[in-house]
Design a protein around this motif. Sequence first.
Motif, short mmCIF file in Angstrom:
data_model
loop_
_atom_site.label_atom_id
_atom_site.label_comp_id
_atom_site.label_asym_id
_atom_site.label_seq_id
_atom_site.Cartn_x
_atom_site.Cartn_y
_atom_site.Cartn_z
N GLY A 1 0.81 -1.21 0.00
CA GLY A 1 0.00 0.00 0.00
C GLY A 1 0.84 1.26 0.00
N CYS A 2 1.92 1.26 0.77
CA CYS A 2 2.81 2.43 0.81
C CYS A 2 3.45 2.68 -0.55
N THR A 3 3.86 1.62 -1.21
CA THR A 3 4.50 1.76 -2.54
C THR A 3 3.52 2.34 -3.55
N MET A 4 2.29 1.85 -3.53
CA MET A 4 1.28 2.33 -4.47
C MET A 4 0.91 3.78 -4.19
N THR A 5 0.83 4.15 -2.92
CA THR A 5 0.53 5.53 -2.55
C THR A 5 1.61 6.48 -3.05
N ALA A 6 2.87 6.09 -2.87
CA ALA A 6 3.98 6.92 -3.35
C ALA A 6 3.92 7.09 -4.86
N PHE A 7 3.55 6.02 -5.57
CA PHE A 7 3.43 6.09 -7.03
C PHE A 7 2.34 7.10 -7.44
N GLY A 8 1.21 7.07 -6.74
CA GLY A 8 0.13 8.02 -7.05
C GLY A 8 0.54 9.46 -6.79
N LEU A 9 1.30 9.69 -5.73
CA LEU A 9 1.76 11.05 -5.42
C LEU A 9 2.77 11.54 -6.45
N LEU A 10 3.61 10.64 -6.96
CA LEU A 10 4.55 11.03 -8.01
C LEU A 10 3.82 11.44 -9.28
N ILE A 11 2.72 10.76 -9.60
CA ILE A 11 1.91 11.16 -10.76
C ILE A 11 1.34 12.56 -10.56
N MET A 12 0.89 12.85 -9.35
CA MET A 12 0.35 14.17 -9.04
C MET A 12 1.39 15.27 -9.22
N LEU A 13 2.65 14.93 -8.96
CA LEU A 13 3.72 15.92 -9.06
C LEU A 13 4.12 16.24 -10.50
N LEU A 14 3.92 15.28 -11.40
CA LEU A 14 4.36 15.48 -12.77
C LEU A 14 3.47 16.47 -13.51
N PRO A 15 4.05 17.24 -14.46
CA PRO A 15 3.26 18.23 -15.23
C PRO A 15 2.44 17.54 -16.32
N LEU A 16 1.40 16.85 -15.93
CA LEU A 16 0.56 16.09 -16.84
C LEU A 16 -0.82 16.73 -16.94
N PRO A 17 -1.63 16.36 -17.93
CA PRO A 17 -3.00 16.90 -18.02
C PRO A 17 -3.79 16.60 -16.77
#
Length: 399
Positions: free
Chosen positions: A281-297
């Motif tokens: 769960g911690c690994t998946m949460t970190a992955f989601g937060l990294l997506i939020m940080l990226l300059p994506l649509p």
Amino acid sequence: MFFIFLIYLSFISLGLPDSILGSAWPLMNTDLGVPIGNAGIASIIISIGTIVSSLFSYKLIRILGTGKIVIISISMTAIALIGFSFSPSFLWLLLCAIPMGLGAGAVDAALNRFVATHYEAKHMNWLHAFWGVGALLGPVILSVLIFWGNSWRSGYFTISLLQFALVLLLLFSLSKWKKYEDTDSNRAQYTKEINSDSKMGLLNSFKKKGSTFGMASFFLIASTEACIMLWGSSYLVKIEDIPPENAAGWISLYFVGMTAGRMLSGFLSIRINNESLIQLGCTMTAFGLLIMLLPLPIIFTLLSFIIIGMGLAPIYPSMLHQTPVYFGKHNSQAAMGIQMAFAYTGATLVAPLLGQSLSNISFLIFPYFLLVCVAGIMFCRLILVRASKVSVEPERLIQ
């Protein structure tokens, strides 16, 4: 299974008010004429109440029993929700936050201990999935009512009616709670557990090796969840320029991920132990937060809330289910109260402080802060497992 059905319903009612404050706040603060950061003040008062009632739940349950505690606590939250709906000022809102917090803490600790002691890990995950159902329905109910031309007040009033309906159902079942708790087999087992180990009590929970890191992990996970619930909607408004009335609905994606993740975790827990679920769960949460940080649509930002919700899903219930393993069944209620007190302390201190920082600095720091919390959870759990050197799975319980 009768009891688990009632507990599932109770956790739906617990989730309903937990998410609505953050979702409604972009509208509430304008209506009440207070700064956006003031949501943290209401959150502090609610959390203080939950801390106090969590710590005293150990003695209250021994005096009144689980059934009465559940009924009294949900009644208090229902009354508080009606008070919220008629609040003429922010001060009145803060007064209503007191019974809201006191009602939430004791019932939460009581029901979590009941499931951790008597049911398998899958039921703990599904239990908190039903909390996610309630947390998902809260913003949805609010968003629909606003769309129909109502105010945020109608959302609080509607949820209070649902709470009162559950209280009536629980009243009819009170005799069955008493019958279960007073059975000779339960009393004999309880006495045997007390005589086979050290004394019960709050301070005794800290004598277990690595317990401090376990408490710290509850502090961090609750801080993470509270920050997302309280400021996730405002983050979408401030950073992604989503209108407040739409943001209240979009933040429900986080609760969709949370609910779906806990349903899935219930099945995974049959094959995977609790500590492995926590790390996953911690690994998946970190992955989601990294997506939020990226300059994506913006669509990726919205999807990241689903991923974060699914990642956080198994962490809290898996940690709770380990309580009898680390502290013993005889002392699990006292330990559960302390763990939840640490959790609510995290929500009390961290979420409001973060809100002030977001208001004075920038909402851009929101995902960075959450990443630090997730890293802290992983570190604390690693130290706890190494220090305790116990099996990470309890004995077989009710399936």
